[in-house]
Design an enzyme around this catalytic site. Structure first.
Site, PDB file in Angstrom:
ATOM      1  N   GLU A   1      42.596 -11.063  -3.709  1.00 27.37           N
ATOM      2  CA  GLU A   1      42.321 -10.957  -5.150  1.00 27.37           C
ATOM      3  C   GLU A   1      43.578 -10.821  -5.978  1.00 27.37           C
ATOM      4  O   GLU A   1      43.670 -11.346  -7.093  1.00 27.37           O
ATOM      5  CB  GLU A   1      41.405  -9.753  -5.446  1.00 27.37           C
ATOM      6  CG  GLU A   1      39.944  -9.952  -5.109  1.00 27.37           C
ATOM      7  CD  GLU A   1      39.631  -9.696  -3.655  1.00 27.37           C
ATOM      8  OE1 GLU A   1      40.568  -9.375  -2.886  1.00 27.37           O
ATOM      9  OE2 GLU A   1      38.455  -9.818  -3.270  1.00 27.37           O
TER      10      GLU A   1
ATOM     11  N   HIS B   1      29.841  -2.033  -4.056  1.00 29.08           N
ATOM     12  CA  HIS B   1      29.297  -3.308  -4.550  1.00 29.08           C
ATOM     13  C   HIS B   1      28.385  -3.068  -5.751  1.00 29.08           C
ATOM     14  O   HIS B   1      27.526  -3.898  -6.033  1.00 29.08           O
ATOM     15  CB  HIS B   1      28.465  -3.997  -3.462  1.00 29.08           C
ATOM     16  CG  HIS B   1      29.244  -4.474  -2.292  1.00 29.08           C
ATOM     17  ND1 HIS B   1      29.728  -3.648  -1.328  1.00 29.08           N
ATOM     18  CD2 HIS B   1      29.628  -5.724  -1.932  1.00 29.08           C
ATOM     19  CE1 HIS B   1      30.371  -4.358  -0.405  1.00 29.08           C
ATOM     20  NE2 HIS B   1      30.329  -5.621  -0.758  1.00 29.08           N
TER      21      HIS B   1
END
Ligand SMILES: Cc1ncc(C[n+]2csc(CCOP(=O)(O)OP(=O)(O)O)c2C)c(N)n1
Ligand SMILES: [Mg+2]
Length: 675
Positions: free
Chosen positions: A411, A478
């Site tokens: 990322e 998440h």
């Protein structure tokens, strides 16, 4: 007042591999190196006199490396980022030496308008990417800008410098891998000066004089160059640069260079090992190169160069010391790049289609990719698989690589890479598989991209797509709502749609903005319900709130999935208590459209703020503070804040329901508040 004229010897900033043996080329190279040395030395004096603030990390000993590559590069196309030892390279690459001195003096006319100090600058207009302090971060940004150049058909090479210490950062490793995967023409240059601050390189890596061998792990070639012997080292650098240009592949060069004045102005270098300082002095490329040129019969030319450069530099310093200091006036208006006119979108799809939010976002991405050639879509598993939530379904098949492509699991570098594209000529839309993983890219999002315009004047049009939120039993990693964490950092815009049409409009609005924009996409909304979606000529209205239901008793402000829970809860409250509560869907979280909330509150006199994120330091704290400051005398009750518990997001449905607001808990808390 014009800057002092450059001495004749600095008349060229270009050197060619083929002419490196010619005396004129070598004298030119010497002159730029010498200018760098003299300037770094004077900057140190001026710092000690208190005329330069901050800290000074000198490039003494590193001139041969950065001046050579800056002279050898094709400055019409290439991309570069210098490290904090790269003043000589900056001097060659762009601007007048006074521009760079202005940066050190933090004068009004400095390249960063005095918003950044010392060597934290660049020249975006000539693809010299402005440095941020975070070591390693600039490398991936060079990758993106170079790829952008290549996509435009330019024969560009990216050159990026970083230290032996920085070479341990994750960003560097992610970038080496990314460059290898994308086969990007990047010259990675490790400035191995044997120390990172006070830490010797053998405490950094096992192979302290062979950092370049790491390249093999990424399938890349590498070279080691000893910078002590010029002009041989310059020839080796020219060969390396040429190898990248002709192969169009990355290459890692470990340059054995020097840091002659220690880490920074205050460094006493007590940690150096016995004899090391003498060894450094012996290996200093500048006097060695001078001696080499003198022995070839150029003594008088060298004396003249030294005298001219010293006199010129003193003139420059005198000139810059008389220039105006910066003023804070208007500073706050420069956080964001100014609004751009709307793009010339086709008015399609004209016929409304029944879509859920995921499909609406997919339709917006298709529209952008078909109408805007500068757009690219990237992220993990967004290609053939269509993304974890299928938002990018079918895009790869329709638009092909390289416009739509899977990224490796990296990322941080992928965000820096996207930023590099944005700084050049492309507009990337990057999907994070789950919002939570943006923590891996925090530096690039909140410090590199978000501060770019303020410190460099360069626009960074980027969209970060963040599937966020809970209620789906995904647990702590998440399910998070990160708006208050991310938006506590200035320079990022943010939209948070709650309907399929708003999602479609928000993506278009975010895309055409000249700033980094986060699109929060609540995962529970992706497939919540379908509703008609079509081209909306007023798509830019998503930067403002939406009145969901009018009311007179109180104003409830919320956004995202909570808009739907609040609608149900307020229906119940109206039926049970007869109180009509006004419901406002904020839609835009940054810049905050606060004024309409004030107007509503002045009418309703009571405030409820609802969000799914945690309570402490949550977004509601900001809303309540601002509205209480402005509307204190309108209020007839203490504001009510409904938010999640101050806990990590728990997994089991029973626990997660207790953690975050639900319809029933919203009703209960409003009922209690009503008393
Ligand atoms: C990510 C990060 N961690 C820590 C620092 C603080 N810091 C600034 S320079 C430096 C040493 C850098 O060493 P190296 O990469 O070898 O470059 P050199 O200073 O030797 O040229 C450190 C630790 C930083 N700027 N960035
Ligand atoms: Mg070092």
């Amino acid at each position: 007042m014009a800057f002092p004229s450059l001495p004749g010897i600095l008349g060229s900033r270009d050197l060619h591999q083929s002419s490196l043996r010619e005396p004129q080329s070598q004298l030119l190279l010497y002159a730029w190196m010498q200018l760098g040395r003299l300037t770094d030395n004077r900057i140190l004096d001026l710092f000690r006199q208190g005329l330069i603030k901050g800290t000074v990390t000198g490039g003494q000993g590193n001139e041969a490396l950065t001046a050579s590559l800056a002279l050898l590069a094709d400055k019409r196309h290439d991309v570069i980022s210098f490290s904090h030892r790269g003043l000589s390279g900056h001097l060659v690459w762009s601007g007048h030496p006074c521009d760079h001195l202005n940066q050190y003096f933090a004068n009004a006319a400095s390249p960063t308008r005095a918003r950044e100090g010392n060597i934290h600058h660049g020249d975006p207009a000539t693809r010299s990417l402005p440095m941020i302090s975070h070591l390693g971060a600039m490398v991936s940004t060079v990758l993106g800008a170079t790829d952008s150049q290549r996509r435009l058909g330019q024969p560009a090479v990216g050159i990026t410098f970083y230290g032996d210490g920085a070479s341990s950062t994750g960003d560097i490793h992610e970038s080496l891998n990314l460059a290898a995967l994308l086969s990007l023409p990047i010259l990675f240059v490790i400035e191995n000066n044997r120390y990172a601050y006070s830490t010797p390189v053998d405490e950094q890596h096992l192979q302290s004089t062979a950092l370049h061998t790491r390249a093999a792990g990424y399938g890349l070639s590498s070279r080691s160059i000893d910078m002590a012997d010029m002009p041989t080292a310059a020839t080796q650098l020219a060969d390396a640069l040429e190898a990248v240009r002709s192969s169009q592949k990355p290459l890692l060069v470990e340059a054995h260079t020097l840091r002659l004045r220690g880490h920074a102005a205050y460094d006493t270098c007590d940690y150096l090992r016995a004899g090391e300082a003498d060894d450094f002095a012996r290996r200093d490329p500048l006097p060695r190169f001078r001696a080499h040129l003198a022995s070839a019969g150029h003594s008088s030319a060298l004396d003249a160069i030294d005298a001219d450069l010293s006199a010129f530099l003193e003139n420059c310093i005198k000139h810059c010391l008389a220039l105006p200091r910066p003023s804070p006036e208007g500073m706050e208006n420069d956080l964001f790049a100014p609004p751009a006119p709307p793009l010339a979108w086709q008015p399609t799809p004209a016929q409304p289609a029944q879509l859920n939010a995921a499909q609406a976002l997919n339709a917006a991405l298709r529209k952008i990719l078909s109408e805007r050639p500068e757009s690219i879509v990237l992220g993990q598993d967004i290609g053939t698989y269509g993304g974890a939530f299928k938002v990018t379904d079918g895009l790869l098949a329709a638009f092909g690589r390289p416009r739509v492509f899977n990224t490796p699991l990296a990322e941080s570098a992928c965000t820096g890479y996207a930023l590099g594209h944005a700084l050049n000529a492309h507009r990337p839309i990057i999907e994070y598989q789950f919002a939570d993983f943006i923590s891996e890219a925090f530096t690039h999002v909140t410090l590199n991209a978000a501060t770019m315009y303020f410190r460099s004047g360069a626009a960074a049009p980027l969209v970060f797509r963040l599937p966020c939120g809970g209620g789906l039993t995904f647990g702590s990693f998440h399910s998070q709502e990160l708006e208050s964490t991310l938006l506590s950092m200035p320079g990022i815009k943010a939209l948070y749609p709650s309907t399929p049409q708003d999602a479609f409009d928000a993506l278009l609005a975010a895309y055409e903005d000249n700033n980094p924009v986060i699109l929060f996409e609540h995962k529970a909304l992706y497939r919540r319900a379908k509703s008609p979606v079509s081209w909306n000529p007023n798509y830019r209205d998503v930067w403002q709130h939406r009145l969901v239901r009018p009311g007179t008793f109180a104003t409830l402000v919320t956004y995202g999935e909570m808009v739907h829970l609040a609608t149900e809860a307020l229906d119940y409250i109206a039926q049970e208590y007869g109180h009509e509560i006004e419901l406002i869907d904020l839609r835009c979280l940054s810049p905050l459209p606060i004024e309409p909330l004030r107007v509503s509150l002045a009418r309703t006199h009571r405030l409820i703020v609802l969000h799914e994120g945690r309570r402490t330091h949550g977004f509601g704290a900001e809303l309540i503070s601002r509205l209480t400051e402005s509307n204190f005398y309108d209020l007839e009750a203490a504001p009510l804040r409904i938010a999640a518990l101050d806990l990590p997001v728990p997994f089991a449905p029973e626990l997660e329901n207790a953690y975050r607001p639900t319809r029933d808990k919203i009703i209960e808390q409003i009922s209690n508040w009503l008393g």
